[in-house]
Design a protein around this motif. Structure first.
Motif, short mmCIF file in Angstrom:
data_model
loop_
_atom_site.label_atom_id
_atom_site.label_comp_id
_atom_site.label_asym_id
_atom_site.label_seq_id
_atom_site.Cartn_x
_atom_site.Cartn_y
_atom_site.Cartn_z
N LEU A 19 0.79 -1.23 0.00
CA LEU A 19 0.00 0.00 0.00
C LEU A 19 0.83 1.28 0.00
CD1 LEU A 19 -2.58 -1.11 2.71
CD2 LEU A 19 -2.88 -1.15 0.23
N GLY A 20 2.07 1.19 0.47
CA GLY A 20 2.91 2.38 0.59
C GLY A 20 2.99 2.83 2.03
N ALA A 21 4.07 3.52 2.36
CA ALA A 21 4.33 3.92 3.75
C ALA A 21 3.34 4.96 4.27
CB ALA A 21 5.75 4.45 3.87
N SER A 22 2.80 5.79 3.40
CA SER A 22 1.91 6.86 3.86
C SER A 22 0.43 6.50 3.79
CB SER A 22 2.18 8.13 3.05
OG SER A 22 1.90 7.89 1.69
N HIS A 23 0.11 5.28 3.39
CA HIS A 23 -1.29 4.86 3.29
C HIS A 23 -1.91 4.80 4.69
CE1 HIS A 23 -4.78 2.33 2.43
NE2 HIS A 23 -4.64 2.74 1.17
N PRO A 24 -3.16 5.23 4.85
CA PRO A 24 -3.81 5.23 6.17
C PRO A 24 -3.85 3.86 6.83
CG PRO A 24 -5.12 6.49 4.60
CD PRO A 24 -4.01 5.86 3.82
N THR A 25 -4.05 2.82 6.06
CA THR A 25 -4.08 1.47 6.65
C THR A 25 -2.72 1.08 7.19
OG1 THR A 25 -5.87 0.81 5.16
CG2 THR A 25 -4.61 -0.96 6.21
N THR A 26 -1.66 1.44 6.48
CA THR A 26 -0.30 1.15 6.95
C THR A 26 -0.05 1.88 8.26
OG1 THR A 26 0.48 0.90 4.68
CG2 THR A 26 2.14 1.26 6.37
N GLN A 27 -0.46 3.11 8.35
CA GLN A 27 -0.27 3.88 9.57
C GLN A 27 -1.09 3.31 10.72
OE1 GLN A 27 -1.15 7.86 8.30
NE2 GLN A 27 0.78 8.05 7.18
N LYS A 28 -2.29 2.85 10.41
CA LYS A 28 -3.14 2.25 11.44
C LYS A 28 -2.51 0.96 11.98
CE LYS A 28 -7.56 2.47 10.87
NZ LYS A 28 -8.94 2.25 10.44
N VAL A 29 -1.95 0.16 11.08
CA VAL A 29 -1.30 -1.09 11.50
C VAL A 29 -0.10 -0.79 12.39
CG1 VAL A 29 0.03 -3.06 10.64
CG2 VAL A 29 -2.13 -2.46 9.57
N ARG A 30 0.69 0.23 12.01
CA ARG A 30 1.83 0.63 12.86
C ARG A 30 1.36 1.06 14.24
NH1 ARG A 30 4.62 4.55 8.71
NH2 ARG A 30 5.69 3.08 7.38
N ASN A 31 0.26 1.79 14.27
CA ASN A 31 -0.29 2.24 15.55
C ASN A 31 -0.74 1.06 16.41
OD1 ASN A 31 -1.13 4.11 17.49
ND2 ASN A 31 -3.22 4.05 16.71
N HIS A 32 -1.38 0.08 15.78
CA HIS A 32 -1.81 -1.11 16.52
C HIS A 32 -0.60 -1.85 17.09
CE1 HIS A 32 -6.00 -0.73 15.65
NE2 HIS A 32 -5.85 -0.89 14.35
N TYR A 33 0.44 -1.95 16.30
CA TYR A 33 1.66 -2.61 16.75
C TYR A 33 2.28 -1.87 17.94
CZ TYR A 33 6.52 -4.29 16.63
OH TYR A 33 7.74 -4.78 16.96
N ALA A 34 2.36 -0.55 17.84
CA ALA A 34 2.91 0.25 18.93
C ALA A 34 2.06 0.13 20.19
CB ALA A 34 3.02 1.71 18.51
N THR A 35 0.76 0.10 20.02
CA THR A 35 -0.14 -0.02 21.17
C THR A 35 0.01 -1.38 21.84
OG1 THR A 35 -1.71 1.48 20.12
CG2 THR A 35 -2.55 0.11 21.90
#
Length: 58
Positions: A19-35
């Motif tokens: 999807l690319g690094a700036s895609h909203p889903t990619t950012q959401k997945v990173r956030n879930h991982y951090a959480t």
């Protein structure tokens, strides 16, 4: 919790590739991982997110 962390750790690279690094889903997945990581650690979740964001900006 460790199973969730393992799955979330494997997912961001795939999302970035597809999807690319700036895609909203990619950012959401990173956030879930951090959480998930923050929940497993002794530090507060907001503290963990600050360091994850700073690491990504480098």
């Amino acid at each position: 919790m460790t199973e969730a962390i393992t799955l979330y750790k494997a997912t961001p690279p795939d999302c970035e590739r597809v999807l690319g690094a700036s895609h909203p889903t990619t950012q959401k997945v990173r956030n879930h991982y951090a959480t998930a990581r923050a929940a497993a650690s002794s530090r507060p979740a907001w503290w963990r997110r600050v360091f994850d964001i700073r690491r990504r900006e480098r």
